[in-house]
Design a protein around this motif. Structure first.
Motif, PDB file in Angstrom:
ATOM      1  N   ARG A 142       0.838  -1.198   0.000  1.00  0.00           N
ATOM      2  CA  ARG A 142       0.000   0.000   0.000  1.00  0.00           C
ATOM      3  C   ARG A 142       0.875   1.252   0.000  1.00  0.00           C
ATOM      4  O   ARG A 142       1.852   1.340   0.747  1.00  0.00           O
ATOM      5  N   LEU A 143       0.507   2.221  -0.848  1.00  0.00           N
ATOM      6  CA  LEU A 143       1.185   3.515  -0.879  1.00  0.00           C
ATOM      7  C   LEU A 143       0.716   4.351   0.306  1.00  0.00           C
ATOM      8  O   LEU A 143      -0.492   4.591   0.464  1.00  0.00           O
ATOM      9  N   LEU A 144       1.646   4.795   1.149  1.00  0.00           N
ATOM     10  CA  LEU A 144       1.307   5.575   2.336  1.00  0.00           C
ATOM     11  C   LEU A 144       1.221   7.067   2.038  1.00  0.00           C
ATOM     12  O   LEU A 144       0.248   7.717   2.415  1.00  0.00           O
ATOM     13  N   ARG A 145       2.221   7.607   1.378  1.00  0.00           N
ATOM     14  CA  ARG A 145       2.198   9.025   1.041  1.00  0.00           C
ATOM     15  C   ARG A 145       3.264   9.317  -0.012  1.00  0.00           C
ATOM     16  O   ARG A 145       4.157   8.507  -0.252  1.00  0.00           O
ATOM     17  N   THR A 146       3.154  10.495  -0.617  1.00  0.00           N
ATOM     18  CA  THR A 146       4.121  10.955  -1.607  1.00  0.00           C
ATOM     19  C   THR A 146       4.681  12.296  -1.143  1.00  0.00           C
ATOM     20  O   THR A 146       3.896  13.227  -0.826  1.00  0.00           O
ATOM     21  N   LEU A 147       5.998  12.377  -1.074  1.00  0.00           N
ATOM     22  CA  LEU A 147       6.682  13.609  -0.663  1.00  0.00           C
ATOM     23  C   LEU A 147       6.979  14.439  -1.915  1.00  0.00           C
ATOM     24  O   LEU A 147       7.688  13.984  -2.811  1.00  0.00           O
ATOM     25  N   ARG A 148       6.461  15.656  -1.954  1.00  0.00           N
ATOM     26  CA  ARG A 148       6.627  16.523  -3.117  1.00  0.00           C
ATOM     27  C   ARG A 148       7.155  17.881  -2.661  1.00  0.00           C
ATOM     28  O   ARG A 148       7.082  18.247  -1.491  1.00  0.00           O
ATOM     29  N   GLY A 149       7.648  18.621  -3.643  1.00  0.00           N
ATOM     30  CA  GLY A 149       8.023  20.013  -3.412  1.00  0.00           C
ATOM     31  C   GLY A 149       9.421  20.220  -2.868  1.00  0.00           C
ATOM     32  O   GLY A 149       9.822  21.361  -2.621  1.00  0.00           O
ATOM     33  N   GLY A 150      10.179  19.168  -2.676  1.00  0.00           N
ATOM     34  CA  GLY A 150      11.519  19.347  -2.143  1.00  0.00           C
ATOM     35  C   GLY A 150      12.574  19.545  -3.218  1.00  0.00           C
ATOM     36  O   GLY A 150      13.322  20.520  -3.203  1.00  0.00           O
ATOM     37  N   HIS A 151      12.630  18.618  -4.165  1.00  0.00           N
ATOM     38  CA  HIS A 151      13.659  18.643  -5.205  1.00  0.00           C
ATOM     39  C   HIS A 151      13.081  19.151  -6.521  1.00  0.00           C
ATOM     40  O   HIS A 151      11.861  19.120  -6.752  1.00  0.00           O
ATOM     41  N   GLN A 152      13.995  19.564  -7.388  1.00  0.00           N
ATOM     42  CA  GLN A 152      13.607  20.082  -8.701  1.00  0.00           C
ATOM     43  C   GLN A 152      13.852  19.063  -9.803  1.00  0.00           C
ATOM     44  O   GLN A 152      13.459  19.298 -10.948  1.00  0.00           O
ATOM     45  N   SER A 153      14.539  17.953  -9.491  1.00  0.00           N
ATOM     46  CA  SER A 153      14.834  16.920 -10.489  1.00  0.00           C
ATOM     47  C   SER A 153      14.945  15.583  -9.770  1.00  0.00           C
ATOM     48  O   SER A 153      14.599  15.470  -8.582  1.00  0.00           O
ATOM     49  N   ARG A 154      15.430  14.571 -10.468  1.00  0.00           N
ATOM     50  CA  ARG A 154      15.371  13.201  -9.961  1.00  0.00           C
ATOM     51  C   ARG A 154      16.065  13.044  -8.604  1.00  0.00           C
ATOM     52  O   ARG A 154      17.014  13.748  -8.281  1.00  0.00           O
ATOM     53  N   VAL A 155      15.571  12.086  -7.830  1.00  0.00           N
ATOM     54  CA  VAL A 155      16.096  11.793  -6.495  1.00  0.00           C
ATOM     55  C   VAL A 155      16.890  10.493  -6.604  1.00  0.00           C
ATOM     56  O   VAL A 155      16.303   9.408  -6.685  1.00  0.00           O
ATOM     57  N   GLY A 156      18.209  10.597  -6.603  1.00  0.00           N
ATOM     58  CA  GLY A 156      19.065   9.441  -6.850  1.00  0.00           C
ATOM     59  C   GLY A 156      19.632   8.775  -5.616  1.00  0.00           C
ATOM     60  O   GLY A 156      20.249   7.713  -5.731  1.00  0.00           O
ATOM     61  N   SER A 157      19.455   9.371  -4.435  1.00  0.00           N
ATOM     62  CA  SER A 157      20.020   8.777  -3.216  1.00  0.00           C
ATOM     63  C   SER A 157      19.065   9.009  -2.052  1.00  0.00           C
ATOM     64  O   SER A 157      18.440  10.070  -1.938  1.00  0.00           O
ATOM     65  N   LEU A 158      18.999   7.989  -1.164  1.00  0.00           N
ATOM     66  CA  LEU A 158      18.106   8.013  -0.009  1.00  0.00           C
ATOM     67  C   LEU A 158      18.796   7.347   1.173  1.00  0.00           C
ATOM     68  O   LEU A 158      19.603   6.436   0.999  1.00  0.00           O
ATOM     69  N   ASP A 159      18.443   7.793   2.403  1.00  0.00           N
ATOM     70  CA  ASP A 159      18.866   7.077   3.607  1.00  0.00           C
ATOM     71  C   ASP A 159      17.974   7.512   4.772  1.00  0.00           C
ATOM     72  O   ASP A 159      17.508   8.652   4.824  1.00  0.00           O
ATOM     73  N   TRP A 160      17.774   6.553   5.705  1.00  0.00           N
ATOM     74  CA  TRP A 160      16.890   6.765   6.839  1.00  0.00           C
ATOM     75  C   TRP A 160      17.684   6.979   8.121  1.00  0.00           C
ATOM     76  O   TRP A 160      18.751   6.391   8.316  1.00  0.00           O
ATOM     77  N   LYS A 161      17.111   7.780   9.013  1.00  0.00           N
ATOM     78  CA  LYS A 161      17.560   7.899  10.398  1.00  0.00           C
ATOM     79  C   LYS A 161      16.303   8.003  11.259  1.00  0.00           C
ATOM     80  O   LYS A 161      15.713   9.074  11.401  1.00  0.00           O
ATOM     81  N   VAL A 185       4.918  14.052   9.857  1.00  0.00           N
ATOM     82  CA  VAL A 185       4.159  15.299   9.862  1.00  0.00           C
ATOM     83  C   VAL A 185       3.787  15.697   8.438  1.00  0.00           C
ATOM     84  O   VAL A 185       4.383  15.224   7.457  1.00  0.00           O
ATOM     85  N   HIS A 186       2.824  16.567   8.346  1.00  0.00           N
ATOM     86  CA  HIS A 186       2.354  16.999   7.027  1.00  0.00           C
ATOM     87  C   HIS A 186       3.426  17.828   6.311  1.00  0.00           C
ATOM     88  O   HIS A 186       3.728  17.579   5.133  1.00  0.00           O
ATOM     89  N   SER A 187       3.974  18.839   6.985  1.00  0.00           N
ATOM     90  CA  SER A 187       5.072  19.630   6.393  1.00  0.00           C
ATOM     91  C   SER A 187       6.377  18.887   6.654  1.00  0.00           C
ATOM     92  O   SER A 187       7.038  19.079   7.684  1.00  0.00           O
ATOM     93  N   HIS A 188       6.708  18.022   5.734  1.00  0.00           N
ATOM     94  CA  HIS A 188       7.755  17.024   5.970  1.00  0.00           C
ATOM     95  C   HIS A 188       9.171  17.580   5.893  1.00  0.00           C
ATOM     96  O   HIS A 188      10.101  16.990   6.441  1.00  0.00           O
ATOM     97  N   ILE A 189       9.403  18.694   5.210  1.00  0.00           N
ATOM     98  CA  ILE A 189      10.762  19.221   5.053  1.00  0.00           C
ATOM     99  C   ILE A 189      11.174  19.932   6.345  1.00  0.00           C
ATOM    100  O   ILE A 189      10.597  20.962   6.710  1.00  0.00           O
ATOM    101  N   VAL A 190      12.162  19.379   7.045  1.00  0.00           N
ATOM    102  CA  VAL A 190      12.609  19.978   8.300  1.00  0.00           C
ATOM    103  C   VAL A 190      14.002  20.598   8.177  1.00  0.00           C
ATOM    104  O   VAL A 190      14.396  21.389   9.039  1.00  0.00           O
ATOM    105  N   ALA A 191      14.740  20.279   7.143  1.00  0.00           N
ATOM    106  CA  ALA A 191      16.067  20.881   6.938  1.00  0.00           C
ATOM    107  C   ALA A 191      16.493  20.676   5.497  1.00  0.00           C
ATOM    108  O   ALA A 191      16.198  19.640   4.882  1.00  0.00           O
TER     109      ALA A 191
END
Length: 455
Positions: free
Chosen positions: A213-232, A252-258
């Motif tokens: 199941r798709l939980l959510r989609t994060l938008r509005g952060g980058h302007q082009s492809r997202v080639g790297s990811l990591d969790w903390k 949270v709804h406003s997901h961009i914190v830094a």
């Protein structure tokens, strides 16, 4: 007839007058400088003088009649100088036998108690090979990850596949449309249930793998492809072709914190340290950044801890050491070919090793002090190194194209590799970890441990 003893004394006095004092001083002055005679103080010069000058004359003149006084003198001379000796030069006695401060029994007991560890046999062929058709051959992407639930995720063009290592079954998680695809990165959360998928459209999707199941989609952060990811924990860090690094709080709804700004080109690699205090990022601009969590801010323009410029090609391969805090290994691309080790507290480069080929990925052995690197042009191999000597332990070959992606199983034994030759291979590179023996359980003291028992 003269007394033989008087004759002997006169002979020694006359010989002393012939041996002048400067000659005696000469021997004393140069005694310690003679390298061919070890012990001059133990030599008998009188006996040597006699052997060189008088002994041969007796043999040559056997027929000469000697006077009684002459015979008495020679007899007394022989007794005085101990003529039965056969050696002229004297050396020191043998050194005494060394005293063993530690008996041999101690060494034998130590060796018996700590037997040497046998060398591990490293198979040169993969345990399993699977097809990976249409995998994207792009150095800057991260298309494979192995989660803690023992499920391997692999992105092939627009589709993300899940391969369960426990039973060998494969399933399709999602296929995105052409407007958002292809998939450019995948990363499992620590729980092994949720997975993040970076897209060419700059969006990031969060999926629940157990419920498909798709939980959510994060938008509005980058302007082009997202080639790297990591969790903390609950923070998902994303790196894009726009050079930005964004920390997203998925709760949270406003997901961009830094937003971390420093790279001038695409971010190829992202790795959080095991402590979660520092983040390493490598880019296509040949730069390596160390970011500190306490310095991250949405409004700060220069919040990195270290900006490292030693690599001369793109930096994608990043690996934090599991047994030494603040030790980071990084690998450079085709025109660099080096593995470098960093003290991330000070920013100092501890070592640099030229591997001779493009470094695509790095993995530490969780159970031994070893590092595995995957390479591109020209051999397309994996190399296992002993740390810190960086001596090659083994080289694993089998791919016919550069080995862009590596992932490690949760138990640390198996390594999966995916290459541009459209194959997925599984290697027993790190071996089976040793099972630690459980400590013996202490006997239960009973309900009244302070009362002595009568037997």
């Amino acid at each position: 007839m003269a007394d033989p003893l008087s004759v002997l004394l006169l002979a020694r006095l006359s010989r002393g007058s012939l041996n002048s004092c400067p000659q005696v001083q000469f021997f004393q002055r140069w005694e310690n400088l003679d390298r061919f005679i070890p012990n001059r103080s133990a030599m008998d010069f009188d006996f040597a003088h006699y052997m060189l000058t008088q002994r041969g004359k007796g043999k040559e003149n056997q027929s000469v009649v000697r006077s009684q006084s002459k015979e008495a003198y020679l007899k007394l001379l022989a007794e005085t100088f101990n003529m039965n000796r056969s050696r002229i030069l004297a050396f020191k006695n043998k050194p005494p036998t060394p005293v063993k401060l530690i008996p041999d029994e101690f060494y034998s007991s130590v060796h018996q108690s700590k037997p040497s560890k046998p060398l591990r046999r490293i198979p040169q062929t993969p345990e399993r090979t699977l097809d990976a058709p249409d995998i994207i051959d792009d150095f800057c992407l991260n298309l494979m990850d192995w989660g803690s639930s023992n499920v391997l995720a692999l992105a092939l063009q627009n589709t993300v596949y899940l391969w369960d290592a426990s039973n060998g079954s494969a399933s399709e998680l999602v296929t995105v449309d052409d407007e958002n695809g292809p998939v450019t990165s995948v990363s499992w959360a620590a729980d092994g249930q949720y997975i993040a998928i970076g897209l060419n459209s700059s969006d990031v999707q969060l999926w629940d793998s157990t419920a498909n199941r798709l939980l959510r989609t994060l938008r509005g952060g980058h302007q082009s492809r997202v080639g790297s990811l990591d969790w903390k924990n609950h923070i998902l860090t994303t790196g894009g072709m726009d050079g930005q690094i964004i920390n997203n709080d998925v709760r949270v709804h406003s997901h961009i914190v830094a937003t971390l700004r420093g790279h001038r080109q695409e971010v190829c690699g992202l790795k959080w340290s095991t402590s979660g205090q520092q983040l390493a990022s490598g880019g296509n601009d040949n730069l390596l950044y160390i970011w500190d969590r306490s310095m991250a801010s949405m409004h700060s323009r220069s919040q990195w801890l270290h900006r490292l410029e030693d690599h001369t090609a793109a930096v994608k391969a990043l690996a934090w050491c599991p047994f030494q805090r603040n030790l980071l290994a990084s690998g450079g691309g085709g025109s660099d070919c080096c593995i470098k080790f960093w003290n991330t507290h000070t920013g100092a480069c501890l070592n640099s090793v030229d591997t001779g080929s493009q470094v695509c990925a790095l993995l530490w052995n969780k159970n031994e002090r070893e590092l595995l690197s995957s390479h591109g042009f020209m051999q397309n191999q994996m190399t296992l190194w002993m740390y810190p000597s960086m001596v090659k332990i083994a080289e694993l070959t089998g791919h016919t194209s550069r080995v862009l992606f590596m992932a490690q199983s949760p138990d640390g034994r198996t390594v999966a590799t995916a290459a541009g030759d459209e194959t997925l291979k599984f290697w027993n590179a790190f071996g089976t970890p040793e099972v630690k023996k459980a400590a013996p359980k202490a006997e239960h003291p009973g309900p009244f441990p302070h009362i002595r028992r009568i037997r």
